[in-house]
Scaffold this motif. Structure first.
Motif, PDB file in Angstrom:
ATOM      1  N   VAL A  62       0.843  -1.212   0.000  1.00 27.49           N
ATOM      2  CA  VAL A  62       0.000   0.000   0.000  1.00 27.49           C
ATOM      3  C   VAL A  62       0.873   1.254   0.000  1.00 27.49           C
ATOM      4  O   VAL A  62       1.785   1.388   0.815  1.00 27.49           O
ATOM      5  N   VAL A  63       0.579   2.163  -0.915  1.00 27.88           N
ATOM      6  CA  VAL A  63       1.214   3.479  -0.905  1.00 27.88           C
ATOM      7  C   VAL A  63       0.179   4.463  -0.366  1.00 27.88           C
ATOM      8  O   VAL A  63      -0.935   4.556  -0.886  1.00 27.88           O
ATOM      9  N   GLY A  64       0.552   5.164   0.702  1.00 28.96           N
ATOM     10  CA  GLY A  64      -0.343   6.155   1.294  1.00 28.96           C
ATOM     11  C   GLY A  64      -0.089   7.519   0.673  1.00 28.96           C
ATOM     12  O   GLY A  64       0.999   7.795   0.138  1.00 28.96           O
ATOM     13  N   TYR A  87       9.130   7.555   3.063  1.00 30.34           N
ATOM     14  CA  TYR A  87       8.379   8.581   2.322  1.00 30.34           C
ATOM     15  C   TYR A  87       8.953   8.652   0.908  1.00 30.34           C
ATOM     16  O   TYR A  87      10.162   8.538   0.735  1.00 30.34           O
ATOM     17  N   LEU A  88       8.078   8.855  -0.081  1.00 31.13           N
ATOM     18  CA  LEU A  88       8.536   8.904  -1.468  1.00 31.13           C
ATOM     19  C   LEU A  88       8.665  10.366  -1.896  1.00 31.13           C
ATOM     20  O   LEU A  88       8.014  11.244  -1.309  1.00 31.13           O
ATOM     21  N   GLY A  89       9.488  10.609  -2.937  1.00 29.89           N
ATOM     22  CA  GLY A  89       9.562  11.965  -3.491  1.00 29.89           C
ATOM     23  C   GLY A  89       8.283  12.238  -4.265  1.00 29.89           C
ATOM     24  O   GLY A  89       7.494  13.145  -3.968  1.00 29.89           O
ATOM     25  N   MET A  90       8.056  11.412  -5.260  1.00 34.71           N
ATOM     26  CA  MET A  90       6.859  11.482  -6.101  1.00 34.71           C
ATOM     27  C   MET A  90       6.356  10.058  -6.246  1.00 34.71           C
ATOM     28  O   MET A  90       7.057   9.106  -5.888  1.00 34.71           O
ATOM     29  N   CYS A  91       5.169   9.906  -6.745  1.00 35.71           N
ATOM     30  CA  CYS A  91       4.663   8.560  -7.021  1.00 35.71           C
ATOM     31  C   CYS A  91       3.684   8.674  -8.176  1.00 35.71           C
ATOM     32  O   CYS A  91       2.638   9.320  -8.038  1.00 35.71           O
ATOM     33  N   GLY A  92       4.049   8.064  -9.307  1.00 36.84           N
ATOM     34  CA  GLY A  92       3.234   8.205 -10.519  1.00 36.84           C
ATOM     35  C   GLY A  92       1.897   7.497 -10.403  1.00 36.84           C
ATOM     36  O   GLY A  92       0.833   8.085 -10.636  1.00 36.84           O
ATOM     37  N   HIS A  93       1.938   6.212 -10.009  1.00 33.73           N
ATOM     38  CA  HIS A  93       0.651   5.499  -9.903  1.00 33.73           C
ATOM     39  C   HIS A  93      -0.184   6.162  -8.824  1.00 33.73           C
ATOM     40  O   HIS A  93      -1.405   6.254  -8.931  1.00 33.73           O
ATOM     41  N   GLY A 164      11.789  11.267 -10.106  1.00 33.73           N
ATOM     42  CA  GLY A 164      10.940  11.662  -8.968  1.00 33.73           C
ATOM     43  C   GLY A 164      11.288  10.817  -7.752  1.00 33.73           C
ATOM     44  O   GLY A 164      10.942  11.135  -6.616  1.00 33.73           O
ATOM     45  N   ASN A 165      11.962   9.724  -7.970  1.00 30.30           N
ATOM     46  CA  ASN A 165      12.631   8.855  -6.986  1.00 30.30           C
ATOM     47  C   ASN A 165      13.907   8.386  -7.677  1.00 30.30           C
ATOM     48  O   ASN A 165      14.043   8.497  -8.902  1.00 30.30           O
ATOM     49  N   TRP A 166      14.840   7.797  -6.891  1.00 34.73           N
ATOM     50  CA  TRP A 166      16.092   7.291  -7.480  1.00 34.73           C
ATOM     51  C   TRP A 166      15.958   5.826  -7.858  1.00 34.73           C
ATOM     52  O   TRP A 166      15.471   5.012  -7.064  1.00 34.73           O
ATOM     53  N   ASP A 210      16.743   3.735  -3.818  1.00 33.96           N
ATOM     54  CA  ASP A 210      15.831   2.832  -3.100  1.00 33.96           C
ATOM     55  C   ASP A 210      14.849   2.103  -4.010  1.00 33.96           C
ATOM     56  O   ASP A 210      14.040   1.316  -3.522  1.00 33.96           O
ATOM     57  N   HIS A 211      14.913   2.365  -5.319  1.00 34.06           N
ATOM     58  CA  HIS A 211      14.081   1.613  -6.273  1.00 34.06           C
ATOM     59  C   HIS A 211      15.014   0.887  -7.254  1.00 34.06           C
ATOM     60  O   HIS A 211      15.968   1.492  -7.756  1.00 34.06           O
ATOM     61  N   VAL A 212      14.718  -0.375  -7.512  1.00 32.37           N
ATOM     62  CA  VAL A 212      15.498  -1.148  -8.491  1.00 32.37           C
ATOM     63  C   VAL A 212      14.523  -1.664  -9.541  1.00 32.37           C
ATOM     64  O   VAL A 212      13.473  -2.219  -9.213  1.00 32.37           O
ATOM     65  N   LEU A 230      11.289  -2.987  -7.679  1.00 33.38           N
ATOM     66  CA  LEU A 230      11.355  -3.067  -6.214  1.00 33.38           C
ATOM     67  C   LEU A 230      11.195  -1.660  -5.662  1.00 33.38           C
ATOM     68  O   LEU A 230      11.919  -0.737  -6.043  1.00 33.38           O
ATOM     69  N   CYS A 231      10.222  -1.501  -4.758  1.00 29.75           N
ATOM     70  CA  CYS A 231       9.986  -0.197  -4.116  1.00 29.75           C
ATOM     71  C   CYS A 231      10.798  -0.157  -2.822  1.00 29.75           C
ATOM     72  O   CYS A 231      11.232  -1.190  -2.318  1.00 29.75           O
ATOM     73  N   PRO A 232      10.957   1.040  -2.215  1.00 34.71           N
ATOM     74  CA  PRO A 232      11.640   1.084  -0.917  1.00 34.71           C
ATOM     75  C   PRO A 232      10.884   0.181   0.044  1.00 34.71           C
ATOM     76  O   PRO A 232       9.653   0.178   0.031  1.00 34.71           O
ATOM     77  N   TYR A 236       7.020  -5.012  -4.213  1.00 35.00           N
ATOM     78  CA  TYR A 236       7.272  -4.702  -5.627  1.00 35.00           C
ATOM     79  C   TYR A 236       6.060  -3.945  -6.153  1.00 35.00           C
ATOM     80  O   TYR A 236       4.942  -4.077  -5.621  1.00 35.00           O
ATOM     81  N   ASP A 237       6.293  -3.124  -7.151  1.00 35.60           N
ATOM     82  CA  ASP A 237       5.214  -2.325  -7.730  1.00 35.60           C
ATOM     83  C   ASP A 237       4.365  -3.224  -8.623  1.00 35.60           C
ATOM     84  O   ASP A 237       4.881  -3.857  -9.545  1.00 35.60           O
ATOM     85  N   ARG A 238       3.078  -3.267  -8.339  1.00 35.07           N
ATOM     86  CA  ARG A 238       2.153  -4.046  -9.192  1.00 35.07           C
ATOM     87  C   ARG A 238       1.906  -3.320 -10.513  1.00 35.07           C
ATOM     88  O   ARG A 238       1.489  -3.924 -11.488  1.00 35.07           O
ATOM     89  N   SER A 239       2.087  -2.008 -10.543  1.00 39.18           N
ATOM     90  CA  SER A 239       1.877  -1.226 -11.770  1.00 39.18           C
ATOM     91  C   SER A 239       3.210  -1.110 -12.514  1.00 39.18           C
ATOM     92  O   SER A 239       4.252  -1.511 -11.987  1.00 39.18           O
ATOM     93  N   PRO A 240       3.215  -0.495 -13.702  1.00 36.88           N
ATOM     94  CA  PRO A 240       4.497  -0.306 -14.405  1.00 36.88           C
ATOM     95  C   PRO A 240       5.367   0.789 -13.779  1.00 36.88           C
ATOM     96  O   PRO A 240       6.458   1.048 -14.268  1.00 36.88           O
ATOM     97  N   CYS A 241       4.888   1.447 -12.728  1.00 39.84           N
ATOM     98  CA  CYS A 241       5.647   2.443 -11.961  1.00 39.84           C
ATOM     99  C   CYS A 241       5.840   3.750 -12.753  1.00 39.84           C
ATOM    100  O   CYS A 241       6.638   3.795 -13.705  1.00 39.84           O
ATOM    101  N   GLY A 242       5.144   4.776 -12.308  1.00 42.80           N
ATOM    102  CA  GLY A 242       5.197   6.058 -13.033  1.00 42.80           C
ATOM    103  C   GLY A 242       6.553   6.730 -12.954  1.00 42.80           C
ATOM    104  O   GLY A 242       7.089   7.203 -13.972  1.00 42.80           O
ATOM    105  N   THR A 243       7.146   6.756 -11.744  1.00 45.36           N
ATOM    106  CA  THR A 243       8.460   7.392 -11.639  1.00 45.36           C
ATOM    107  C   THR A 243       9.524   6.496 -12.290  1.00 45.36           C
ATOM    108  O   THR A 243      10.512   6.986 -12.843  1.00 45.36           O
ATOM    109  N   GLY A 244       9.307   5.178 -12.246  1.00 36.31           N
ATOM    110  CA  GLY A 244      10.242   4.240 -12.892  1.00 36.31           C
ATOM    111  C   GLY A 244      10.186   4.360 -14.406  1.00 36.31           C
ATOM    112  O   GLY A 244      11.213   4.275 -15.090  1.00 36.31           O
TER     113      GLY A 244
HETATM  114  O1  PYC Z   1       4.277   4.756  -9.682  1.00 37.30           O
HETATM  115  O2  PYC Z   1       5.955   6.078  -9.258  1.00 37.30           O
HETATM  116  C1  PYC Z   1       5.262   5.115  -9.002  1.00 37.30           C
HETATM  117  C2  PYC Z   1       5.569   4.318  -7.795  1.00 37.30           C
HETATM  118  C3  PYC Z   1       6.630   4.463  -6.957  1.00 37.30           C
HETATM  119  C4  PYC Z   1       6.498   3.484  -5.953  1.00 37.30           C
HETATM  120  C5  PYC Z   1       5.352   2.764  -6.231  1.00 37.30           C
HETATM  121  N1  PYC Z   1       4.803   3.295  -7.360  1.00 37.30           N
END
Ligand code: PYC
Length: 314
Positions: A62-64, A87-93, A164-166, A210-212, A230-232, A236-244
């Motif tokens: 869960v991302v809050g 805490y994340l910098g940004m989160c696309g999903h 938006g994250n490393w 913190d993301h691979v 891999l999220c911090p 693992y991200d179920r989506s394709p990861c917006g910042t990734g």
């Molecule tokens: O979608 O950017 C994203 C994200 C980061 C961590 C989980 N989802």
């Protein structure tokens, strides 16, 4: 520790990845900037982060998202994203989920909304059919083709990029990016993250990578690539990861293989897709990503003072 006894949330998922938006009950974090507010949340209310996202009320994927007043006069709101570890910098999903949540609450209709995050202002456009296009913070590759020794795996080459994250982005030949291998993929990406830290490979100002992100051939018609992220923390991200996806497009652009405006279709580990492109602007290379989110619940989390797990199971 503040005694919050209830927090209202709206849950959604974006391409399978959950977002839990806090809409009421979390004390407003003080600070003039979103970075200051994030620091205050970390200092004063980290138990609420754990309470909202961890078991028994959540789980490690869960991302809050805490909504705050905006930092800039031309933004509609601020948001701080957080997860099971930090805490994340940004989160696309997450931003796509926030926009559908604001629509669900009747706070926005279709059109563009600007939102402040701890790493800068982003924007999102909701189209009448429900697709959300986000405009991320500028992205860039920091290091190309870095090599790291990973115990049990050997030498791995990859890029370090900001989206938006490393991120550390790589391909490991022979490793199938299949959901049924997720335990193995989590193990390998966690080892890679540890190896990067041990080797002192970091982002700007010593920021932890913190993301691979692992890449492989697509399985869905029209996609350019499939990933596993891999999220911090432990998820693992179920989506394709917006910042990734943003970081990936920055590395492709740096290699001369993705021109501004050209579409990049990123498939995630569940086979859901984000479509992205880059725009050159005075601020840098700005990624846009299109995705879909669906509201799954609106609920009140309760925190009984007698509950030994009111602040989550750490
Ligand atoms: O979608 O950017 C994203 C994200 C980061 C961590 C989980 N989802």
């Amino acid at each position: 520790m503040s005694t919050v006894d209830r927090i209202e949330v709206v849950d959604s998922h974006t391409g399978g990845e959950p977002t839990r938006v806090v809409i009421h009950g979390w004390p407003e974090p003080p600070g003039a900037t979103m970075a200051e507010r994030r620091a205050s949340m970390q200092r004063e209310h980290d138990h609420l982060r754990r309470a909202v996202v961890l078991e028994p009320r959540g789980h490690d994927a869960v991302v809050g998202a805490l909504l705050t007043p905006p930092e800039r006069s031309d933004s509609a709101a601020g948001v701080v994203f957080f997860n099971d570890a930090s805490y994340l910098g940004m989160c696309g999903h997450g931003l796509i989920g926030v926009v559908r949540t604001l629509e669900h609450l009747g706070r926005i209709t279709s059109g563009e909304v600007r939102i402040d995050t701890p790493v800068g202002q982003v924007s999102a456009t909701l189209d009448p059919a429900g697709a959300v296009t986000i405009r991320n913070v500028p992205s860039r590759m920091l290091h190309q083709d870095v090599s790291v020794q990973v115990p049990g795996i050997g030498e791995v080459h990859g890029d370090v990029a900001w989206g938006g994250n490393w991120f550390f982005l790589t391909e490991i030949p022979g490793l199938a990016l299949a959901l049924e291998h997720r335990a193995e993929l989590l193990r390998i990406t966690t080892q890679l993250r540890d190896a990067l830290a041990a080797a002192g490979i970091v982002g700007d100002d010593g920021a932890v990578i913190d993301h691979v992100e692992l890449f492989g051939p697509p399985t869905v018609a029209g996609a350019d690539s499939r990933n596993f992220v891999l999220c911090p923390g432990a998820a693992y991200d179920r989506s394709p990861c917006g910042t990734g996806t943003s970081a990936k497009m920055a590395t492709l652009h740096a290699r001369g293989t993705l021109a501004p405006g050209a579409r990049w279709v990123q498939e995630g580990i569940l086979g859901t897709i984000f479509t992205g492109w880059l725009t050159e602007s005075s601020e840098g290379l700005v990624p846009s990503i299109v995705g879909h989110a669906y509201i799954t619940a609106r609920s009140t989390l309760l925190f009984d003072p007698a509950d030994p797990f009111r602040s989550g199971i750490a």
